[in-house]
Design a protein around this motif. Sequence first.
Motif, PDB file in Angstrom:
ATOM      1  N   GLU A   1      10.728  12.771  -4.764  1.00 59.63           N
ATOM      2  CA  GLU A   1      10.628  11.394  -4.295  1.00 59.63           C
ATOM      3  C   GLU A   1      10.548  11.575  -2.726  1.00 59.63           C
ATOM      4  OE1 GLU A   1      13.897   9.473  -5.345  1.00 59.63           O
ATOM      5  OE2 GLU A   1      13.637   9.545  -7.497  1.00 59.63           O
ATOM      6  N   ALA A   2      10.209  10.407  -2.070  1.00 51.79           N
ATOM      7  CA  ALA A   2       9.720  10.566  -0.541  1.00 51.79           C
ATOM      8  C   ALA A   2      11.148  10.223  -0.017  1.00 51.79           C
ATOM      9  CB  ALA A   2       8.583   9.357  -0.198  1.00 51.79           C
TER      10      ALA A   2
ATOM     11  N   ASP B   1       1.100  12.405  -0.834  1.00 45.72           N
ATOM     12  CA  ASP B   1       2.633  13.018  -0.182  1.00 45.72           C
ATOM     13  C   ASP B   1       2.775  14.195  -0.338  1.00 45.72           C
ATOM     14  OD1 ASP B   1       5.120  12.518   0.957  1.00 45.72           O
ATOM     15  OD2 ASP B   1       5.777  11.895  -1.037  1.00 45.72           O
TER      16      ASP B   1
ATOM     17  N   MET C   1       0.810  -1.064   0.138  1.00 49.06           N
ATOM     18  CA  MET C   1      -0.042  -0.037  -0.001  1.00 49.06           C
ATOM     19  C   MET C   1       0.818   1.290  -0.031  1.00 49.06           C
ATOM     20  SD  MET C   1      -2.982   0.989   2.804  1.00 49.06           S
ATOM     21  CE  MET C   1      -2.038   1.112   4.045  1.00 49.06           C
ATOM     22  N   ARG C   2       0.659   2.115  -0.933  1.00 47.81           N
ATOM     23  CA  ARG C   2       1.380   3.179  -0.954  1.00 47.81           C
ATOM     24  C   ARG C   2       0.671   4.469  -1.274  1.00 47.81           C
ATOM     25  NH1 ARG C   2       6.998   3.808  -3.135  1.00 47.81           N
ATOM     26  NH2 ARG C   2       7.101   1.881  -2.841  1.00 47.81           N
ATOM     27  N   LEU C   3       1.100   5.646  -0.736  1.00 46.01           N
ATOM     28  CA  LEU C   3       0.115   6.898  -1.059  1.00 46.01           C
ATOM     29  C   LEU C   3       0.552   7.258  -2.468  1.00 46.01           C
ATOM     30  CD1 LEU C   3       0.447   8.931   2.139  1.00 46.01           C
ATOM     31  CD2 LEU C   3      -1.489   7.670   1.466  1.00 46.01           C
ATOM     32  N   SER C   4      -0.388   8.137  -3.089  1.00 51.94           N
ATOM     33  CA  SER C   4      -0.013   8.527  -4.296  1.00 51.94           C
ATOM     34  C   SER C   4       1.115   9.810  -4.108  1.00 51.94           C
ATOM     35  CB  SER C   4      -1.086   9.103  -5.126  1.00 51.94           C
ATOM     36  OG  SER C   4      -1.750  10.237  -4.400  1.00 51.94           O
ATOM     37  N   ASN C   5       1.707  10.177  -5.129  1.00 52.87           N
ATOM     38  CA  ASN C   5       2.565  11.316  -5.103  1.00 52.87           C
ATOM     39  C   ASN C   5       1.963  12.540  -4.532  1.00 52.87           C
ATOM     40  OD1 ASN C   5       4.781   9.771  -5.795  1.00 52.87           O
ATOM     41  ND2 ASN C   5       5.019  10.714  -7.860  1.00 52.87           N
TER      42      ASN C   5
END
Length: 165
Positions: free
Chosen positions: A164-165, A8, A1-5
Amino acid sequence: MRLSNLADYAVVLMSAAARQCGSVPLHAGLLAEQTGIPGPTAQKLVSSLARAGLLVSTRGTGGGVRLARPAAAINVADIIEAVEGPIALTSCVEAGRHDCALEGNCKVQPHWGVVNGAVRGALAEISLASLVKPLPQAGGVWGGPVEAAHSTNIPSRKREGRIEA
């Protein structure tokens, strides 16, 4: 599971706005400069966050944006939902969605609402105010060394025109 850019970047942008709260008039260009978020993306986020009632925009000389309420009263779930819409880990927790091939036979489906609520609840427990406070030197929320977060091995937000995170 990842947040969208975008989700973020919205959290990053709101954190920058909270840090500057009241000190200078804020506008999307200044927030873009401070965060490394591209200007057009910052403008889009400012508009979305204002529509969601998290930022208040004032036009004219000396205008700009400010938090709509204190940072302690804004949480990460609010920010993510302003950009992404309601938090939904699976399509079956979204009202009116019937596009799952397993619908009708899935024994887990009745439980996804509980899981989704737990994730949303956890995000709602994290206030914007807590994101702008420095972490203690001994360790962060997850128990790891905070110094690692400041390591030069962590990629910067701005690289090759991307954030980028």
